[in-house]
Design a protein around this motif. Structure first.
Motif, short mmCIF file in Angstrom:
data_model
loop_
_atom_site.label_atom_id
_atom_site.label_comp_id
_atom_site.label_asym_id
_atom_site.label_seq_id
_atom_site.Cartn_x
_atom_site.Cartn_y
_atom_site.Cartn_z
N ALA A 99 0.88 -1.17 0.00
CA ALA A 99 0.00 0.00 0.00
C ALA A 99 0.91 1.22 0.00
CB ALA A 99 -0.91 -0.01 1.22
N TRP A 100 1.22 1.74 -1.18
CA TRP A 100 2.21 2.80 -1.35
C TRP A 100 1.69 4.11 -0.77
CZ3 TRP A 100 6.74 0.94 -3.06
CH2 TRP A 100 6.73 -0.24 -3.80
N SER A 120 2.39 7.05 -1.66
CA SER A 120 2.10 7.98 -2.74
C SER A 120 0.85 7.60 -3.52
CB SER A 120 3.29 8.02 -3.71
OG SER A 120 3.51 6.74 -4.29
N GLY A 121 0.31 6.41 -3.23
CA GLY A 121 -0.87 5.95 -3.93
C GLY A 121 -0.59 5.09 -5.14
N ARG A 122 0.67 4.99 -5.54
CA ARG A 122 1.02 4.18 -6.70
C ARG A 122 2.48 3.74 -6.60
NH1 ARG A 122 3.75 7.06 -10.66
NH2 ARG A 122 2.94 5.72 -12.32
N ARG A 123 2.77 2.64 -7.26
CA ARG A 123 4.14 2.14 -7.29
C ARG A 123 5.05 3.14 -8.00
NH1 ARG A 123 6.66 -2.75 -7.26
NH2 ARG A 123 4.64 -3.78 -6.95
N ASP A 136 7.66 4.43 -10.52
CA ASP A 136 7.93 3.89 -11.85
C ASP A 136 9.19 3.03 -11.90
OD1 ASP A 136 5.69 5.09 -12.91
OD2 ASP A 136 6.75 6.86 -13.63
N ASP A 183 9.87 -6.45 -4.49
CA ASP A 183 8.88 -6.03 -3.51
C ASP A 183 9.20 -6.57 -2.11
OD1 ASP A 183 7.51 -4.51 -5.30
OD2 ASP A 183 5.66 -5.68 -5.26
N GLU A 214 8.84 -5.01 -9.47
CA GLU A 214 8.04 -5.94 -8.66
C GLU A 214 8.89 -7.10 -8.15
OE1 GLU A 214 4.32 -7.20 -10.33
OE2 GLU A 214 4.10 -5.32 -11.44
N HIS A 227 -2.48 -6.26 3.45
CA HIS A 227 -2.02 -5.05 2.77
C HIS A 227 -1.04 -4.34 3.68
CE1 HIS A 227 -5.15 -5.34 -0.40
NE2 HIS A 227 -5.81 -5.98 0.57
N GLU A 261 9.89 4.41 -0.44
CA GLU A 261 9.70 4.48 -1.89
C GLU A 261 10.93 5.05 -2.59
OE1 GLU A 261 6.17 6.56 -2.95
OE2 GLU A 261 4.84 5.30 -1.75
#
Length: 342
Positions: free
Chosen positions: A125-126, A128-131, A133, A140, A137, A220, A228
């Motif tokens: 659960a990032w 920033s809301g997203r992985r 770039d 992870d 994976e 999660h 990040e």
């Protein structure tokens, strides 16, 4: 399956995760298959211990404990094992929430009496809301999550991943607890692999033991903004190399690096090719992901070499041993268990 009862151990160490801790507890309370007890083990933080004790004083299903061993995640888990009162013990990270059927799917894996451990799938659960770039994976595991390369479904594995895992109590009776000197110590030492070492040791003691991962048992896991960044990626991959060297010293390089050989010779090269292909197709982050994979391997290898050299000189130690049995104590009160050797 109906008769299987679980204790869920959540190891905590900082008040900065107060809301995360409460969310983790609530996710266990809301399971479709209820846990018998939730054990909050506080890692040498008196203020957090007192605050949690006050918060859960009147709630019998939640017990607050002081880590009885040296500072660190391994000793915290061993403390939870020592005071747990069920046949099965599950572990959940303090900054993670479990989906409603998490315990139900973990429990279903124990239909075969040979199964000694069942783990699940951990999704990031990032913050920033997203992985990011550039973040592959395949790495992870750097942020405590299931990584590309693990097989899907319910499959037999060498080791489960510690933040989303369960064990039969007899596994600890046979192999002892988590080794100290390998795992994480709050935010100060981002080491790992304590569950890997335990699972390999368990398979050596019980050659017929079966260890599973069921990807339907989902949690999660929060990834804060600092994790990040490439700086954390670099620190964590280096620490993983250190940890792998300690595991190899404990159980032998053959078993200690068995899964890693496949990962580095098959999974990671495929990831590099995928990243380069994405870069050629103009997709964001492709070159960054390929570069991060190459850098991650090199940095982890450097950590492994350094730790191996230090170990030969007697500079790295850890211990393993049995989990003691303890008398029951009053639910809802903070308890200090006697010292536990991992």
């Amino acid at each position: 399956m109906n008769g299987r009862q679980f204790s869920v151990v959540i190891c905590v160490y900082t008040e900065e995760r107060w809301e995360d801790i409460l969310a983790a507890v609530d996710s266990v309370r809301n399971q479709s298959r209820p846990a018998r007890e939730i054990l909050l083990v506080v890692d040498h933080n008196e203020r957090l211990l007192a605050r949690l004790t006050e918060r859960f004083t009147d709630e019998e299903e939640v017990r607050v404990l002081a880590n009885a061993g040296p500072r660190g995640l391994s000793s915290g888990r061993n403390t939870g094992i020592a005071v747990s009162r069920t046949e099965f013990v599950a572990f959940l990270d303090d900054d993670a929430v479990a989906e409603r059927d998490w315990l139900r799917y973990l429990a279903s894996g124990y239909d075969d009496p040979r199964v000694m451990a069942v783990g699940g799938r951990t999704l990031p659960a990032w913050a920033s809301g997203r992985r990011p770039d550039w973040f592959p994976e395949e790495f992870d595991w750097v942020v405590g999550c299931t990584y590309r390369g693990l097989p899907p479904g319910r499959v037999r594995v060498r080791n489960v991943l510690g933040g989303n895992a369960s064990f039969r109590r007899t596994a600890f009776d046979a192999a002892g607890g988590f080794a100290t000197g390998i795992g994480r110590d709050g935010d100060r030492r981002p080491l790992g692999c304590e569950e890997t070492e335990l699972c390999i040791r368990l398979s050596q003691v019980l050659p017929d033991a079966v260890l599973l991962i069921d990807d339907r048992a989902v949690i999660h896991h929060k990834v804060p903004a600092v994790r990040e960044r490439f700086g954390y990626f670099r620190t964590r991959t280096y620490a993983e190399g250190l940890s792998k060297a300690l595991v190899s010293r404990s159980v032998g390089a053959g078993k200690g690096l068995e899964a890693e050989r496949r990962y580095t010779t098959r999974v990671l090269p495929t990831g590099v090719v995928r990243g380069l292909r994405d870069a050629l197709l103009g997709r964001p982050g492709g070159a960054g992901r390929a570069g991060a994979i190459v850098a991650g391997v090199a940095i982890a290898a450097g950590g492994y070499v350094r730790a191996a050299v230090r170990a030969r000189g007697g500079g790295a130690t850890f211990s393993s041993g049995p989990i003691p049995s303890l008398p029951e104590e009053t639910p809802g009160r903070a308890t200090a268990a006697p010292e536990v050797a991992a």
